[in-house]
Scaffold this motif. Structure first.
Motif, short mmCIF file in Angstrom:
data_model
loop_
_atom_site.label_atom_id
_atom_site.label_comp_id
_atom_site.label_asym_id
_atom_site.label_seq_id
_atom_site.Cartn_x
_atom_site.Cartn_y
_atom_site.Cartn_z
N GLN A 25 -18.65 23.02 24.66
CA GLN A 25 -19.36 22.47 23.51
C GLN A 25 -19.49 20.95 23.57
O GLN A 25 -20.03 20.33 22.67
CB GLN A 25 -18.65 22.86 22.21
CG GLN A 25 -18.57 24.36 21.98
CD GLN A 25 -19.94 25.02 22.02
OE1 GLN A 25 -20.88 24.58 21.37
NE2 GLN A 25 -20.05 26.09 22.80
N LEU A 26 -19.02 20.36 24.66
CA LEU A 26 -19.03 18.90 24.81
C LEU A 26 -20.47 18.37 24.83
O LEU A 26 -21.32 18.89 25.54
CB LEU A 26 -18.33 18.52 26.11
CG LEU A 26 -17.79 17.10 26.23
CD1 LEU A 26 -16.69 16.86 25.20
CD2 LEU A 26 -17.24 16.87 27.64
N SER A 27 -20.72 17.34 24.03
CA SER A 27 -22.06 16.74 24.00
C SER A 27 -22.10 15.36 24.66
O SER A 27 -23.16 14.91 25.07
CB SER A 27 -22.57 16.64 22.56
OG SER A 27 -21.73 15.79 21.80
N THR A 28 -20.95 14.70 24.75
CA THR A 28 -20.88 13.35 25.34
C THR A 28 -19.71 13.28 26.32
O THR A 28 -18.59 13.67 25.99
CB THR A 28 -20.69 12.27 24.25
OG1 THR A 28 -21.79 12.34 23.34
CG2 THR A 28 -20.64 10.89 24.87
N GLN A 55 -24.43 21.75 26.86
CA GLN A 55 -24.71 21.06 25.59
C GLN A 55 -24.67 19.55 25.74
O GLN A 55 -24.92 18.83 24.77
CB GLN A 55 -23.68 21.49 24.52
CG GLN A 55 -23.67 22.96 24.23
CD GLN A 55 -25.04 23.48 23.82
OE1 GLN A 55 -25.71 22.89 22.98
NE2 GLN A 55 -25.47 24.57 24.45
N LEU A 56 -24.39 19.06 26.94
CA LEU A 56 -24.30 17.60 27.15
C LEU A 56 -25.62 16.92 26.84
O LEU A 56 -26.67 17.29 27.37
CB LEU A 56 -23.91 17.28 28.60
CG LEU A 56 -22.45 17.13 28.97
CD1 LEU A 56 -22.34 16.64 30.41
CD2 LEU A 56 -21.74 16.16 28.05
N SER A 57 -25.56 15.90 26.01
CA SER A 57 -26.74 15.09 25.75
C SER A 57 -26.59 13.68 26.32
O SER A 57 -27.57 13.00 26.61
CB SER A 57 -27.02 15.00 24.23
OG SER A 57 -25.92 14.42 23.56
N THR A 58 -25.33 13.24 26.50
CA THR A 58 -25.05 11.91 27.05
C THR A 58 -24.01 12.03 28.16
O THR A 58 -22.93 12.58 27.95
CB THR A 58 -24.51 10.97 25.95
OG1 THR A 58 -25.48 10.86 24.91
CG2 THR A 58 -24.25 9.58 26.53
N GLN A 85 -30.34 19.49 28.28
CA GLN A 85 -30.25 18.82 26.98
C GLN A 85 -29.97 17.32 27.13
O GLN A 85 -29.92 16.61 26.13
CB GLN A 85 -29.13 19.44 26.14
CG GLN A 85 -29.31 20.92 25.85
CD GLN A 85 -30.64 21.20 25.17
OE1 GLN A 85 -31.00 20.55 24.20
NE2 GLN A 85 -31.37 22.18 25.68
N SER A 87 -30.19 13.56 27.20
CA SER A 87 -31.13 12.55 26.72
C SER A 87 -30.79 11.16 27.27
O SER A 87 -31.65 10.30 27.37
CB SER A 87 -31.15 12.51 25.19
OG SER A 87 -29.87 12.20 24.68
#
Length: 195
Positions: A25-28, A55-58, A85, A87
């Protein structure tokens, strides 16, 4: 995660990869492995771990001063291409013997990241060369309406004729921001950069 100057090596990267792959679930994620004796095998392990974090965005990866090489770049390129995902992507490969083949592998994947808004690449003393510059320019041509930051320092053999048309051409008008650091380019004429 700041592990600079810790001699992690390829085995340490494999252990990190196993840990990363469980954080679904890590996004950054920010990983600093500067000067850690990481080679192609370590890069492959890291790329495999990163590729599971859908789910990584950064993502920020610092591998300055390691022996990444072209094979390591190819592994990263494959891993990055699965992170749809993303960005914001920042990659520091200063002094990591990337070479033209490594640049080609990375550039080929830029267009796959459709949600990418910001891309920051640093290739100081990484043996990019003229062919590497051309590959990067081709990759950038796919990044319309993006923020691109490229740092090519001491790249004596880099070919301005590859990057300058991209920087000043039709593509650049579509970019939100484009920044090039071109320090110490021994064959880069000012007339090429200031048409």
């Amino acid at each position: 995660l700041d592990l600079r100057n810790n001699s992690c090596g390829d085995q340490g990267c494999k252990a990190l990869s196993e840990g990363f792959s469980k954080l679904l679930q890590l996004s950054t994620l920010s990983v600093n492995l500067e000067r850690n004796r990481v080679g192609a095998e370590g890069c492959k392990a890291l790329a495999d771990g990163f590729s599971k974090l859908l789910q990584l965005s950064t993502l920020s990866v610092n591998l300055e001063g390691n022996k990444v090489g072209a094979e390591g770049c190819k592994a990263f390129a494959n891993g990055f291409s699965k992170l749809l995902q993303l960005s914001d992507l920042s990659v520091n490969l200063n002094g990591s013997s990337v070479g033209a083949e490594g640049c080609k592998a990375l550039a080929d994947r830029f267009s796959k990241l459709r949600k990418l808004n910001t891309l920051s690449l640093s290739f100081r003393n990484a043996g990019v060369g003229a062919e590497g510059c051309k590959a990067l320019a081709e990759g950038f041509s796919q990044l319309l309406e993006k923020v691109v930051k490229l740092w090519l320092v001491d790249s004596a053999t880099c070919c301005c004729s590859a990057l300058c048309p991209w920087f000043y051409g039709a593509t650049v008008s579509m970019l939100k921001d484009a920044t090039l650091w071109l320090e110490d380019w021994l064959i880069c004429a000012s007339s090429a950069l200031c048409p």
